[in-house]
Design a protein around this motif. Structure first.
Motif: not given
Length: 169
Positions: A7-9, A11-15, A40-41
């Motif tokens: 999920d985090w990955d 969201r980073v890709t989407a950003a 968040e990390l």
């Protein structure tokens, strides 16, 4: 390295997919998006400084990116992101007048396990070499990388690339 969840990955890709939506005057807004995700990390995650370095670098601030790339690698960033960090750090080092460090960082990557970043390694190393007045070596690297993608003349181009740097007989 701390495992990053999918999920985090995503969201980073989407950003990053929205990066071009930010005009130069709003580059700080983009960096804030990345900073929020990094928050968040876990505090010791090597991915945090890497993503922040990418954001600084992509908005034209190589000088701010260099220490963050170094921190990410010192914290153990490895794998695909680690190789990206080495490529991007080398590019930033070149941009800040330190191409010799870029050469030292990327030269071992020429014999690292092959992946889709091989050509980026060679292209960035070629730029660092050119900045040091070693254009023939740089041209040999990019011709060698290009040869593999040509529909014809692969052998000829690979031979020409080698001839640029081999001592003349």
């Amino acid at each position: 390295m701390t495992t990053i969840d999918a999920d985090w990955d995503e969201r980073v890709t989407a950003a990053w997919a929205t990066f071009d939506d930010y005009p130069e005057a709003q580059e700080a807004d983009f960096r804030a998006v990345i900073d929020a995700l990094v928050a968040e990390l876990p505090a010791d995650s090597p991915v945090g400084p890497f993503e922040r370095a990418c954001a600084w670098d992509s908005t034209g601030h190589s000088d701010r990116a260099v220490p963050l790339y170094r921190e990410a690698l010192a914290r153990g960033l490895d794998g695909y992101r680690g190789r990206r960090a080495k490529i991007q750090l080398s590019s930033s080092l070149r941009n800040t007048g330190q191409p010799e460090e870029g050469v030292k960082l990327l030269t071992p990557e020429l014999v690292a396990p092959s992946d889709e970043l091989d050509d980026a390694v060679r292209a960035t190393l070629a730029l660092c070499l050119a900045s040091l007045g070693r254009e023939r070596e740089g041209l040999a690297l990019v011709l060698g990388a290009l040869a593999a993608h040509l529909p014809r003349y692969q052998r000829s181009m690979a031979n020409y690339a080698r001839a640029l740097v081999e001592p003349e007989a």
